[in-house]
Write an enzyme that holds these catalytic residues in place. Structure first.
Site, PDB file in Angstrom:
ATOM      1  CG  HIS A   1      -4.027   9.375   0.634  1.00  0.00           C
ATOM      2  ND1 HIS A   1      -4.914  10.064   1.437  1.00  0.00           N
ATOM      3  CD2 HIS A   1      -4.581   8.139   0.454  1.00  0.00           C
ATOM      4  CE1 HIS A   1      -5.939   9.283   1.740  1.00  0.00           C
ATOM      5  NE2 HIS A   1      -5.761   8.111   1.153  1.00  0.00           N
TER       6      HIS A   1
ATOM      7  CD  GLU B   1      -7.207   5.235  -4.190  1.00  0.00           C
ATOM      8  OE1 GLU B   1      -6.473   4.649  -3.370  1.00  0.00           O
ATOM      9  OE2 GLU B   1      -8.127   6.014  -3.865  1.00  0.00           O
TER      10      GLU B   1
ATOM     11  CG  HIS C   1      -1.928   1.000   1.354  1.00  0.00           C
ATOM     12  ND1 HIS C   1      -2.165   1.703   2.514  1.00  0.00           N
ATOM     13  CD2 HIS C   1      -2.832   1.443   0.444  1.00  0.00           C
ATOM     14  CE1 HIS C   1      -3.184   2.535   2.309  1.00  0.00           C
ATOM     15  NE2 HIS C   1      -3.601   2.404   1.064  1.00  0.00           N
TER      16      HIS C   1
ATOM     17  CG  ASP D   1      -3.275   7.046  -2.964  1.00  0.00           C
ATOM     18  OD1 ASP D   1      -4.246   6.316  -3.170  1.00  0.00           O
ATOM     19  OD2 ASP D   1      -2.535   6.940  -1.958  1.00  0.00           O
TER      20      ASP D   1
HETATM   21  O1  G3P Z   1      -6.614   1.473  -3.094  1.00  0.00           O
HETATM   22  C1  G3P Z   1      -6.763   0.973  -1.804  1.00  0.00           C
HETATM   23  C2  G3P Z   1      -6.624   2.067  -0.771  1.00  0.00           C
HETATM   24  O2  G3P Z   1      -5.463   2.793  -1.016  1.00  0.00           O
HETATM   25  C3  G3P Z   1      -7.813   2.987  -0.740  1.00  0.00           C
HETATM   26  O3  G3P Z   1      -7.786   3.871   0.329  1.00  0.00           O
HETATM   27  O4  G3P Z   1      -7.416   6.070   1.355  1.00  0.00           O
HETATM   28  O5  G3P Z   1      -5.598   4.401   1.367  1.00  0.00           O
HETATM   29  O6  G3P Z   1      -6.234   5.533  -0.752  1.00  0.00           O
HETATM   30  P1  G3P Z   1      -6.703   5.008   0.580  1.00  0.00           P
HETATM   31 MG    MG Z   2      -4.921   4.504  -2.179  1.00  0.00          MG
END
Ligand code: G3P
Ligand code: MG
Length: 246
Positions: free
Chosen positions: A54, A114, A12, A41
């Protein structure tokens, strides 16, 4: 069933909790732990450059301030996105998507991009990122595009229909079947708390793949994989490594 080259474990934001999120340094840390796929992101600067961040705002993960998407790239490239995490990361810049693609190529890593539009800029962000991803990932496994923003996924679908798409949900939607079908999604990306075994089977019966986020407990990761979940997106990149098995 769609072509699905992706591994079971996804780091992540590049390096989970072991590096400043969404930076090249984070990708290197993910690679150091042997990960073969990362999530990150991506959004647009005011002048249309694609970079990783993000939040809408710069404050939490950099020494900048304000809405990042309202600034031109010449201002954003001066931002230190590493010091907030640790002094060994001082001066780590916000990376451009093109640099991220190069780094993925170097490490032989796959990507889940993302699409994280600055509030109100979903369609443009989806289109620009999908078109760029098509070029930048040429010759590599296709990046998996995902977003919470329906209008960004629609724009990505129109711009580069051949790139795989995943619908991100943080809250359950009863119209998930119709929505993923309309958006031509290959996968659904869910907060893992939304899942039980019956729901996994219901989704998998449609042919959709399932990615869950953010799973940091090995026991929970094992349970989800045992139910048939395809991908675990984790911040615990050392504990839940690339060879993790259920
Ligand atoms: O893509 C999975 C996850 O990253 C979604 O939530 O807020 O961590 O971008 P966030
Ligand atoms: Mg994400």
């Amino acid at each position: 069933m769609s072509n699905w080259p992706y591994p079971h474990i996804v780091a992540h934001r590049g390096g989970g909790k072991l590096a400043p999120e969404n930076t090249l340094a984070a990708i290197d840390v993910g690679a150091h732990y042997g990960h073969t796929m990362i999530e990150f992101d991506a959004k647009l600067s005011q002048d249309g450059e694609i970079f990783l961040l993000h939040d809408d705002n710069l404050e939490r993960t950099s020494n900048g301030w304000g809405v990042a998407g309202a600034l031109p790239w010449r201002d954003l490239l001066k931002v230190d996105a590493g010091s907030w995490f640790g002094k060994e990361f001082k001066g780590e810049p916000l990376p451009l998507l093109a640099e991220v693609a190069d780094r993925c190529r170097q490490h032989g890593m796959m990507a889940n991009i993302e699409i994280k539009p600055t509030t109100g800029s979903g369609p443009l962000t989806g289109k620009v990122i999908a078109l760029a991803a098509r070029e930048l990932w040429e010759g590599m496994p296709a990046p998996l595009l995902s977003s919470f923003e329906i209008d960004a996924l629609e724009a990505a679908q129109a711009a580069a229909p051949e790139l795989p798409r995943g619908l991100l949900l943080d809250e359950w939607r009863d119209d998930w079947r119709a929505l993923t079908a309309r958006l031509g999604c290959v996968s659904i990306h869910l907060n893992h708390r939304l899942l039980d075994e019956a729901r996994v089977h219901e989704i998998k019966a449609t042919g959709l793949r399932i990615l869950v986020y953010t799973v940091n407990q090995p026991q929970r990761a094992a349970e989800l994989l045992g139910w048939g979940v395809d991908c675990i997106c984790t911040d615990a990149i050392a504990l839940i490594g690339p060879d993790f098995q259920s």
